[in-house]
Scaffold this active site. Structure first.
Site, PDB file in Angstrom:
ATOM      1  N   SER A 131       0.856  -1.188   0.000  1.00 10.73           N
ATOM      2  CA  SER A 131       0.000   0.000   0.000  1.00 10.73           C
ATOM      3  C   SER A 131       0.886   1.229   0.000  1.00 10.73           C
ATOM      4  CB  SER A 131      -0.881  -0.011   1.254  1.00 10.73           C
ATOM      5  OG  SER A 131      -1.540   1.220   1.437  1.00 10.73           O
ATOM      6  N   TYR A 145      -2.325   0.744  10.605  1.00  7.85           N
ATOM      7  CA  TYR A 145      -2.262  -0.001   9.340  1.00  7.85           C
ATOM      8  C   TYR A 145      -0.917   0.233   8.667  1.00  7.85           C
ATOM      9  CZ  TYR A 145      -3.569  -1.186   4.487  1.00  7.85           C
ATOM     10  OH  TYR A 145      -3.628  -1.706   3.211  1.00  7.85           O
TER      11      TYR A 145
END
Length: 228
Positions: A131, A145
């Site tokens: 990501s 995250y």
């Protein structure tokens, strides 16, 4: 082999690779809900929180297809917790699913990826679905995250170095928001986002590259971001 292939990016990659003539082995928590296994599509149980499912999936893949050309580590979970709100159990779950299971799968798959079956010009490839949150943290709500995805990027870099001599190449794909269930509720206009099919094109390209093209990571944004 593609983990987390029941929906979203994983399902799009599986469909793309099947259409391109590849045999695919799909790791799913509930393979019984994904239809039937076919000559070119193997459905296997895989649960990132159940380490015993990992060697079983590898073994079933080799038994069916005889070799392993590519490993797509796509399964993962999200969190909106800040680092100040983080609870230890949520942190442990993020690390277990987003980092530890990909590490174990890469270790198990490695001997098969570096093998040179007759008629195959080069060893296999690993694609990690990371990501942009593994390259920068843009809000407090992506902090926890981001820790897991920064760790995943470290895994990708470590695997790249392990493949320096045997030519097993590793690439991390780093999207921003993609139009999947994970982005629902976090982005107002889902129609603007990168599509899972877009990421599938990138994954197929990486998997088809020769070892002379070693790509560390590919950042992907639906719009334009100043820096990564």
């Amino acid at each position: 082999m593609i983990s987390g292939a029941s929906r979203g990016i994983g399902a799009a990659i599986a469909a793309r690779m099947l259409a391109a003539g590849w045999n695919v082995s799909l790791g799913l928590r509930h393979p019984e809900n994904a239809g039937q296994t076919t000559d070119t599509r193997l459905l296997c149980r895989y649960d990132a929180l159940d380490p015993a499912s990992e060697p079983d999936w590898i073994d079933a893949t080799i038994a069916r297809f005889g070799r392993l050309d590519g490993l797509v580590l796509n399964a993962g979970i999200h969190s909106r917790a800040t680092v100040l709100e983080a609870q230890e159990d949520e942190f442990d779950r993020l690390i277990a699913i987003n980092v530890k299971s990909p590490l174990r799968l890469a270790q198990l798959a490695w001997p098969h990826l570096e093998a040179l079956p007759q008629g195959k010009p080069h060893p296999g490839r690993i694609v990690l679905m990371s990501s942009l949150s593994g390259k920068r943290v843009k809000s407090a709500g992506s902090g926890l995250y981001g820790i897991s995805k920064f760790a995943l990027m470290g895994l990708a870099q470590g695997l790249r170095q392990c493949g320096r001599d045997n030519l097993v190449r590793t690439t991390a794909i780093c999207p921003s928001f993609v139009a999947t269930e994970m982005a629902a509720g976090m982005v107002q206009n889902m129609t603007e986002l990168t599509r899972p099919e877009d990421i599938a094109v990138i994954a197929e390209t990486v998997l088809n590259l020769p070892p002379t093209a070693s790509i560390a990571d590919i950042p992907v944004h639906w719009s334009v971001e100043d820096c990564y």
